[in-house]
Design an enzyme around this catalytic site. Structure first.
Site, PDB file in Angstrom:
ATOM      1  CG  HIS A  24      23.257  60.023  11.321  1.00 54.56           C
ATOM      2  ND1 HIS A  24      24.168  59.398  10.512  1.00 54.56           N
ATOM      3  CD2 HIS A  24      23.342  61.341  11.043  1.00 54.56           C
ATOM      4  CE1 HIS A  24      24.804  60.310   9.791  1.00 54.56           C
ATOM      5  NE2 HIS A  24      24.312  61.499  10.091  1.00 54.56           N
ATOM      6  CD  GLU A  43      12.701  76.408  25.432  1.00 56.48           C
ATOM      7  OE1 GLU A  43      13.398  75.532  25.952  1.00 56.48           O
ATOM      8  OE2 GLU A  43      11.862  77.065  26.072  1.00 56.48           O
ATOM      9  CD1 TRP A  56       5.994  69.708  42.248  1.00 55.40           C
ATOM     10  CD2 TRP A  56       7.815  68.816  43.200  1.00 55.40           C
ATOM     11  NE1 TRP A  56       6.628  68.934  41.306  1.00 55.40           N
ATOM     12  CE2 TRP A  56       7.744  68.371  41.867  1.00 55.40           C
ATOM     13  CE3 TRP A  56       8.869  68.379  43.995  1.00 55.40           C
ATOM     14  CZ2 TRP A  56       8.683  67.530  41.304  1.00 55.40           C
ATOM     15  CZ3 TRP A  56       9.819  67.530  43.431  1.00 55.40           C
ATOM     16  CH2 TRP A  56       9.720  67.115  42.100  1.00 55.40           C
ATOM     17  CG  ASN A  61      11.169  74.759  49.436  1.00 52.93           C
ATOM     18  OD1 ASN A  61      11.264  73.694  48.842  1.00 52.93           O
ATOM     19  ND2 ASN A  61      11.443  75.919  48.879  1.00 52.93           N
ATOM     20  N   GLY A  62      12.390  71.716  50.829  1.00 53.55           N
ATOM     21  CA  GLY A  62      13.711  71.102  50.718  1.00 53.55           C
ATOM     22  C   GLY A  62      13.622  69.613  51.010  1.00 53.55           C
ATOM     23  CB  CYS A  76       7.513  73.351  48.856  1.00 57.39           C
ATOM     24  SG  CYS A  76       7.524  71.572  48.753  1.00 57.39           S
ATOM     25  CD  GLU A  93       8.055  72.984  30.215  1.00 50.55           C
ATOM     26  OE1 GLU A  93       8.327  72.808  31.398  1.00 50.55           O
ATOM     27  OE2 GLU A  93       8.582  73.869  29.522  1.00 50.55           O
ATOM     28  CE  LYS A 113       8.996  80.007  36.230  1.00 45.09           C
ATOM     29  NZ  LYS A 113       9.166  79.750  34.778  1.00 45.09           N
ATOM     30  CE  LYS A 152       8.810  75.843  27.432  1.00 48.55           C
ATOM     31  NZ  LYS A 152      10.076  76.361  27.769  1.00 48.55           N
ATOM     32  NE  ARG A 212       8.721  78.481  45.822  1.00 46.65           N
ATOM     33  CZ  ARG A 212       9.967  78.825  45.535  1.00 46.65           C
ATOM     34  NH1 ARG A 212      10.196  79.856  44.768  1.00 46.65           N
ATOM     35  NH2 ARG A 212      10.978  78.155  46.021  1.00 46.65           N
TER      36      ARG A 212
HETATM   37  O1  M6R Z   1      15.009  78.657  37.122  1.00 46.82           O
HETATM   38  P1  M6R Z   1      15.878  77.980  36.138  1.00 46.82           P
HETATM   39  O2  M6R Z   1      16.018  78.759  34.850  1.00 46.82           O
HETATM   40  O3  M6R Z   1      17.218  77.598  36.685  1.00 46.82           O
HETATM   41  O4  M6R Z   1      15.116  76.639  35.762  1.00 46.82           O
HETATM   42  C1  M6R Z   1      15.687  75.685  34.930  1.00 46.82           C
HETATM   43  C2  M6R Z   1      14.666  74.683  34.459  1.00 46.82           C
HETATM   44  O5  M6R Z   1      14.117  73.998  35.546  1.00 46.82           O
HETATM   45  C3  M6R Z   1      13.540  75.350  33.671  1.00 46.82           C
HETATM   46  O6  M6R Z   1      14.026  76.076  32.588  1.00 46.82           O
HETATM   47  C4  M6R Z   1      12.540  74.284  33.155  1.00 46.82           C
HETATM   48  O7  M6R Z   1      13.144  73.472  32.202  1.00 46.82           O
HETATM   49  C5  M6R Z   1      11.292  74.969  32.601  1.00 46.82           C
HETATM   50  N1  M6R Z   1      10.112  74.358  33.146  1.00 46.82           N
HETATM   51  C6  M6R Z   1      11.171  74.855  31.137  1.00 46.82           C
HETATM   52  O8  M6R Z   1      10.033  75.461  30.646  1.00 46.82           O
END
Ligand code: M6R
Length: 623
Positions: free
Chosen positions: A519, A496, A74, A100-101, A2, A503, A618, A500, A27
């Site tokens: 395994h 990673e 969100w 927000n929260g 949010c 997501e 984000k 990517k 956000r």
């Molecule tokens: O702001 P942060 O680096 O603490 O966020 C951590 C994760 O939420 C963030 O890296 C998330 O996995 C990304 N969407 C990955 O692309």
């Protein structure tokens, strides 16, 4: 989670609020709304879906007023819908809040308020905040008003304080009331709030992106703090009304840094920015003449770092992958035992913090609640803490004993890219800094410094392969299952690469240490399964070739990230993306780049909104 924007000043609030919401859309993007106090009454406009839907509704309204609050959501409690969109009004329609929260005790509070005669119109936890403030606001007997504050603004402030005391959970809020058209109240616990202080105007927001167009002066509200803003100024205090001396800080970002600059998506912009952001991250920290690494942010704890007996790293998602690279670096270069935790698990076990433990937390936003909670837990157990953070002034940056900023500029794309390379670069410099003070020779350190200095230009050459990578993404974009395999430093990169792809493309992808495939996961390999190998020249090269043979023998399709000039790889791989040669320890800074591009192109080809992937957000400020 949010985005909040609020405005009090001399200009029309509506366009400022909407523009601010657009800056914060990363956000949360399932609904949005604004409430503005006009000459006669409160105007509320809300819409499900993207902010463009709200804008469309607003073209039919004529909203006048210089005080307002706005929100992009969100969803946590209640489906994304117009009724659940913020702002929420109290049941009398005079008070509006954005939140927000998560309010953990909202069901109890809601029941209590219903018994007192309040009615509710949404399924959200947030609406109880509006009604709780309203309850105290109308029940003046409870208000402890300081001398001279027996007027609506004073009532609202006192009522807000009383309401906040009843809330369990997290909040960043902004509150306005029709009876007090010259006051804006904001408060936070767990969710970020920044107050932009302009010339005769104030902008409150969840982050500086919504503020910098108006002012570069900001006050970062601390946890359990509140600001009461009037047209002449503002006062900060704790929620319990103990005055707090606020410090105005200069916002470091420039407006251009959060523009798309001709790219279709922020993610593409941020991938292509990496030569520049890596330069900025390394700049001033690598002293080539003296052969030294200088990290100003750790000056106060450098003795403890060099004498440390153990390093713990806690982070989430991409930052956790950077932390895993850090584990290899600290053990290999500095000889320091290192553990890496999912921040979300850390405080729910019994983490052993021995004397001499340094707790590193890695976070782009500096607001991730799980990482923040891990940091607090580690500090409480006696660890000295160090933040590797991008967002200047964020909660994690402020709560750590020392820190190293990434300096890669604001990252807007939900999929983290330039922050990952910044995090790995910082962890590499830190490992080298400690290593030199413990045992590493000057000559060896100089080799690393020189190699690090070449990294930004090497990233540039990788980016020129974007079109080739797009063609490969096109060929495989309809395959629903992928494997990413790597060994040693390339194992976290495999994780990673898989994250990517997952997501933003919604393709199922798994990252594994290459040898683990035998395994179990090898059972999945068929000609339908693209397998991405990170197979650069390094100490484990021969072993990775062996793993590739195993995949090829079972008909798997191989996409390899390999070192430039490697001819042998063509015997195994169907497609090869090349990276320039560098030292093993620095390779993650390069090998991740083709995987970022692969995921980006696959998502675009599949028609997804790359910067606003489904269900994601984000900055994850709820547990
Ligand atoms: O702001 P942060 O680096 O603490 O966020 C951590 C994760 O939420 C963030 O890296 C998330 O996995 C990304 N969407 C990955 O692309």
């Amino acid at each position: 989670m949010c985005g909040i924007v609020a405005y009090l000043g001399q200009k029309r609030a509506e366009p400022i609020l909407v523009e601010g919401l657009k800056r914060l859309e990363y956000r949360g993007y399932d609904s949005s709304g604004i409430a503005v106090i006009g000459p006669e009454k409160m105007r509320l406009v809300r819409s499900a879906g993207r902010i463009s839907n709200l804008e469309e509704l607003l073209t039919e309204e004529n909203i006048i007023g210089t005080l307002g609050v706005a929100h992009t959501r969100w969803a946590t409690h209640g489906k994304p819908s117009t009724e659940n969109a913020h702002p929420h009004l109290d049941h009398t329609g005079r008070i509006a809040i954005v939140h927000n929260g998560i309010i953990e005790n909202y069901t109890t509070l809601k029941q209590w308020l219903i018994e007192k005669g309040c009615s509710f119109s949404s399924e959200t936890d947030s609406e109880v905040i509006a009604n709780l403030i309203s309850f105290f606001y109308h029940d003046r007997a409870n208000l402890d008003l300081p001398e001279g504050r027996d007027e609506p603004a004073g009532h609202l402030t006192a009522a807000t304080r009383l309401a906040l005391r009843e809330l369990a959970g997290t909040y960043g809020i902004a509150v306005i009331c029709q009876d007090a058209p010259d006051v804006l109240i904001t408060a936070r616990r767990g969710s970020p709030i920044v107050l932009g202080v302009g010339d005769g105007e104030f902008v409150v927001a969840s982050d500086v992106a919504a503020i910098i167009k108006h002012t570069s002066q900001a006050v970062y509200l601390g946890d359990n703090e509140m600001a009461v803003i009037s047209r002449d100024g503002y006062q900060t205090s704790t929620i319990d009304n103990v005055p707090v001396a606020s410090r105005i800080e200069q916002i470091e970002y420039l407006l251009e840094e959060i523009e798309l600059a001709g790219f279709d998506h922020y993610m593409a912009k941020e991938i292509f920015e990496q030569p520049k952001t890596l330069k900025a991250c390394l700049s001033g920290r690598l002293d080539t003449n003296e052969g030294r690494i200088q990290l100003g942010g750790i000056a106060d704890i450098s003795r403890e770092l060099v004498r440390a007996r153990r390093i713990n790293i806690a982070a989430c998602g991409t930052a956790w992958h950077a932390g895993l690279v850090g584990e290899y670096l600290f053990e290999e270069l500095a000889g320091l035992p290192t553990d890496v935790d999912y921040a979300s698990e850390f405080r729910y076990r019994n983490p052993i913090i021995e004397e001499g433990t340094i707790q590193i937390v890695v976070s782009q936003s500096g607001e991730t609640i799980d990482t923040l909670a891990a940091l607090r837990e580690a500090r409480q157990r006696g660890a000295l803490s160090l933040g590797v953070v991008n967002s200047v002034g964020s909660t994690i940056a402020r709560e750590t004993d020392a820190g190293i900023y990434l300096h890669v500029g604001p990252e807007i794309g939900v999929a983290s890219t330039k922050a990952f390379t910044g995090q790995v670069a910082v962890l590499t410099m830190l490992a080298l800094y400690i290593a030199r003070r413990r045992h590493m020779s000057q000559q060896r350190l100089s080799e690393y410094i020189n190699a690090l200095n070449r990294i930004p230009d090497q990233v540039d050459t990788i980016l020129t392969q974007s079109d080739t990578i797009r063609q490969v993404a096109q060929e495989y974009s309809q395959r629903e299952n992928w494997l990413f395999l790597g060994r040693g430093y390339q194992f976290p990169v495999a994780l990673e690469g898989a994250l990517k792809l997952k997501e933003i493309s919604y393709i199922h992808a798994e990252g594994l240490p290459a040898a683990e495939m035998k395994h179990g996961p090898i059972a999945l390999i068929t000609p339908e399964m693209p397998v991405v190998f990170i197979a650069t020249h390094c100490s484990q090269y021969e072993k990775v070739m062996g793993n590739m043979e195993e995949v090829k023998a079972r008909g798997g399709r191989i996409i390899a990230v390999a070192t430039e000039g490697d001819e042998r790889i063509n015997n195994y791989a169907d497609h090869v993306f090349s990276i320039p040669d560098t030292l093993d320890e620095l390779q993650p800074l390069l090998t991740v780049v083709p995987l970022q591009l692969l995921a980006y192109h696959a998502a675009v080809i599949r028609g997804h909104d790359v910067d606003k992937p489904r269900n994601l957000d984000k900055s994850v400020t709820v547990e």
